[in-house]
Motif scaffolding. Structure first.
Motif, PDB file in Angstrom:
ATOM      1  N   TYR A 114      16.051 193.596  64.244  1.00 31.95           N
ATOM      2  CA  TYR A 114      16.494 193.644  62.847  1.00 31.95           C
ATOM      3  C   TYR A 114      17.350 192.429  62.506  1.00 31.95           C
ATOM      4  O   TYR A 114      17.079 191.701  61.554  1.00 31.95           O
ATOM      5  CB  TYR A 114      17.281 194.937  62.589  1.00 31.95           C
ATOM      6  CG  TYR A 114      17.827 194.999  61.188  1.00 31.95           C
ATOM      7  CD1 TYR A 114      17.033 195.484  60.143  1.00 31.95           C
ATOM      8  CD2 TYR A 114      19.115 194.548  60.897  1.00 31.95           C
ATOM      9  CE1 TYR A 114      17.533 195.516  58.843  1.00 31.95           C
ATOM     10  CE2 TYR A 114      19.602 194.576  59.602  1.00 31.95           C
ATOM     11  CZ  TYR A 114      18.812 195.061  58.584  1.00 31.95           C
ATOM     12  OH  TYR A 114      19.289 195.085  57.295  1.00 31.95           O
ATOM     13  N   PHE A 115      18.431 192.211  63.274  1.00 28.31           N
ATOM     14  CA  PHE A 115      19.348 191.131  62.929  1.00 28.31           C
ATOM     15  C   PHE A 115      18.740 189.742  63.112  1.00 28.31           C
ATOM     16  O   PHE A 115      19.128 188.809  62.434  1.00 28.31           O
ATOM     17  CB  PHE A 115      20.668 191.263  63.707  1.00 28.31           C
ATOM     18  CG  PHE A 115      21.586 192.266  63.071  1.00 28.31           C
ATOM     19  CD1 PHE A 115      22.213 192.001  61.875  1.00 28.31           C
ATOM     20  CD2 PHE A 115      21.792 193.492  63.662  1.00 28.31           C
ATOM     21  CE1 PHE A 115      23.043 192.935  61.268  1.00 28.31           C
ATOM     22  CE2 PHE A 115      22.614 194.449  63.081  1.00 28.31           C
ATOM     23  CZ  PHE A 115      23.247 194.164  61.880  1.00 28.31           C
ATOM     24  N   SER A 126      23.565 187.918  61.973  1.00 26.09           N
ATOM     25  CA  SER A 126      22.346 187.795  61.177  1.00 26.09           C
ATOM     26  C   SER A 126      21.687 186.455  61.468  1.00 26.09           C
ATOM     27  O   SER A 126      22.337 185.417  61.456  1.00 26.09           O
ATOM     28  CB  SER A 126      22.660 187.870  59.682  1.00 26.09           C
ATOM     29  OG  SER A 126      23.198 189.119  59.368  1.00 26.09           O
ATOM     30  N   GLY A 127      20.387 186.496  61.772  1.00 33.01           N
ATOM     31  CA  GLY A 127      19.643 185.287  62.073  1.00 33.01           C
ATOM     32  C   GLY A 127      19.775 184.827  63.516  1.00 33.01           C
ATOM     33  O   GLY A 127      19.146 183.854  63.915  1.00 33.01           O
ATOM     34  N   LYS A 134      16.975 200.320  61.192  1.00 33.21           N
ATOM     35  CA  LYS A 134      17.683 200.591  59.931  1.00 33.21           C
ATOM     36  C   LYS A 134      18.552 201.841  60.017  1.00 33.21           C
ATOM     37  O   LYS A 134      19.545 201.938  59.312  1.00 33.21           O
ATOM     38  CB  LYS A 134      16.681 200.668  58.785  1.00 33.21           C
ATOM     39  CG  LYS A 134      16.065 199.306  58.482  1.00 33.21           C
ATOM     40  CD  LYS A 134      15.064 199.354  57.366  1.00 33.21           C
ATOM     41  CE  LYS A 134      14.479 197.968  57.131  1.00 33.21           C
ATOM     42  NZ  LYS A 134      13.467 197.970  56.077  1.00 33.21           N
ATOM     43  N   GLY A 174      28.804 192.544  59.211  1.00 35.18           N
ATOM     44  CA  GLY A 174      28.239 192.359  57.877  1.00 35.18           C
ATOM     45  C   GLY A 174      29.228 191.818  56.865  1.00 35.18           C
ATOM     46  O   GLY A 174      28.902 191.636  55.704  1.00 35.18           O
ATOM     47  N   ILE A 226      12.000 197.048  63.828  1.00 29.16           N
ATOM     48  CA  ILE A 226      12.901 196.747  62.717  1.00 29.16           C
ATOM     49  C   ILE A 226      13.146 197.984  61.862  1.00 29.16           C
ATOM     50  O   ILE A 226      14.274 198.255  61.444  1.00 29.16           O
ATOM     51  CB  ILE A 226      12.352 195.583  61.870  1.00 29.16           C
ATOM     52  CG1 ILE A 226      12.373 194.299  62.698  1.00 29.16           C
ATOM     53  CG2 ILE A 226      13.137 195.417  60.580  1.00 29.16           C
ATOM     54  CD1 ILE A 226      11.637 193.130  62.091  1.00 29.16           C
ATOM     55  N   GLN A 260      15.889 188.828  62.168  1.00 28.93           N
ATOM     56  CA  GLN A 260      15.087 188.466  61.002  1.00 28.93           C
ATOM     57  C   GLN A 260      15.891 188.463  59.707  1.00 28.93           C
ATOM     58  O   GLN A 260      15.387 188.059  58.662  1.00 28.93           O
ATOM     59  CB  GLN A 260      13.855 189.365  60.892  1.00 28.93           C
ATOM     60  CG  GLN A 260      14.103 190.856  60.792  1.00 28.93           C
ATOM     61  CD  GLN A 260      14.355 191.356  59.388  1.00 28.93           C
ATOM     62  OE1 GLN A 260      13.726 190.913  58.446  1.00 28.93           O
ATOM     63  NE2 GLN A 260      15.289 192.271  59.241  1.00 28.93           N
ATOM     64  N   VAL A 261      17.139 188.894  59.743  1.00 30.28           N
ATOM     65  CA  VAL A 261      18.000 188.879  58.558  1.00 30.28           C
ATOM     66  C   VAL A 261      18.669 187.508  58.468  1.00 30.28           C
ATOM     67  O   VAL A 261      19.191 187.004  59.449  1.00 30.28           O
ATOM     68  CB  VAL A 261      19.087 189.984  58.657  1.00 30.28           C
ATOM     69  CG1 VAL A 261      20.077 189.867  57.513  1.00 30.28           C
ATOM     70  CG2 VAL A 261      18.458 191.352  58.674  1.00 30.28           C
ATOM     71  N   LYS A 262      18.645 186.939  57.295  1.00 29.50           N
ATOM     72  CA  LYS A 262      19.280 185.612  57.118  1.00 29.50           C
ATOM     73  C   LYS A 262      20.608 185.716  56.443  1.00 29.50           C
ATOM     74  O   LYS A 262      21.024 186.503  55.771  1.00 29.50           O
ATOM     75  CB  LYS A 262      18.378 184.677  56.328  1.00 29.50           C
ATOM     76  CG  LYS A 262      17.046 184.452  56.998  1.00 29.50           C
ATOM     77  CD  LYS A 262      17.215 183.810  58.341  1.00 29.50           C
ATOM     78  CE  LYS A 262      15.891 183.715  59.042  1.00 29.50           C
ATOM     79  NZ  LYS A 262      15.920 183.568  60.422  1.00 29.50           N
ATOM     80  N   ILE A 289      27.194 196.735  60.900  1.00 28.04           N
ATOM     81  CA  ILE A 289      27.492 196.152  59.593  1.00 28.04           C
ATOM     82  C   ILE A 289      28.972 196.243  59.252  1.00 28.04           C
ATOM     83  O   ILE A 289      29.511 195.380  58.571  1.00 28.04           O
ATOM     84  CB  ILE A 289      26.624 196.822  58.500  1.00 28.04           C
ATOM     85  CG1 ILE A 289      25.171 196.435  58.723  1.00 28.04           C
ATOM     86  CG2 ILE A 289      27.079 196.430  57.115  1.00 28.04           C
ATOM     87  CD1 ILE A 289      24.208 197.143  57.809  1.00 28.04           C
TER      88      ILE A 289
END
Length: 117
Positions: free
Chosen positions: A112-113, A70-71, A41, A52, A37, A115-117, A48
């Motif tokens: 990464y994505f 995301s998620g 970054k 994003g 993760i 775990q992003v909500k 994004i």
């Protein structure tokens, strides 16, 4: 007497074989490469720009609703990126981006994505 020994052998195999298969599957899963993760970054800026922006629609080569990633499940993200890289999926901007990614880049971005909500 011989039949009894045979039954014991079959019973023993009924226990040993599933255990061996489970152990092998667990070892393969433990050895599977993982995404980082923190490393992601520095790699997500190209994602994004489209993914994003809520409800973003790309206009090249046609108007296309950009999906939210995301998620999303990490395995799904990796599979999709590999399909773009191989040409199985053909959206031009995603093909270009996926072709620039290593397998580790894909794992990192997916971690990464996911775990992003």
């Amino acid at each position: 007497m011989k039949l009894s020994a045979f039954k014991r052998s079959v019973a023993a195999l009924a226990v040993v074989v599933p255990c061996a298969l489970f152990s092998q599957a667990f070892a393969q899963q433990a050895a599977a490469p993982k995404g980082d993760i923190e490393a992601a970054k520095g790699k997500i800026s190209m994602c994004i720009g489209c993914h994003g922006i809520p409800e973003y629609r790309a206009s090249f080569p046609e108007v296309y609703r950009v999906p939210k990633i995301s998620g999303q499940n990490a395995d799904y993200i990796v599979a999709a990126l590999k399909e773009y890289k191989s040409g199985a999926r053909t959206f031009p901007s995603m093909v270009a981006i996926a072709k620039s990614l290593s397998d580790q880049d894909m794992l990192d971005i997916a971690a990464y994505f996911s775990q992003v909500k």
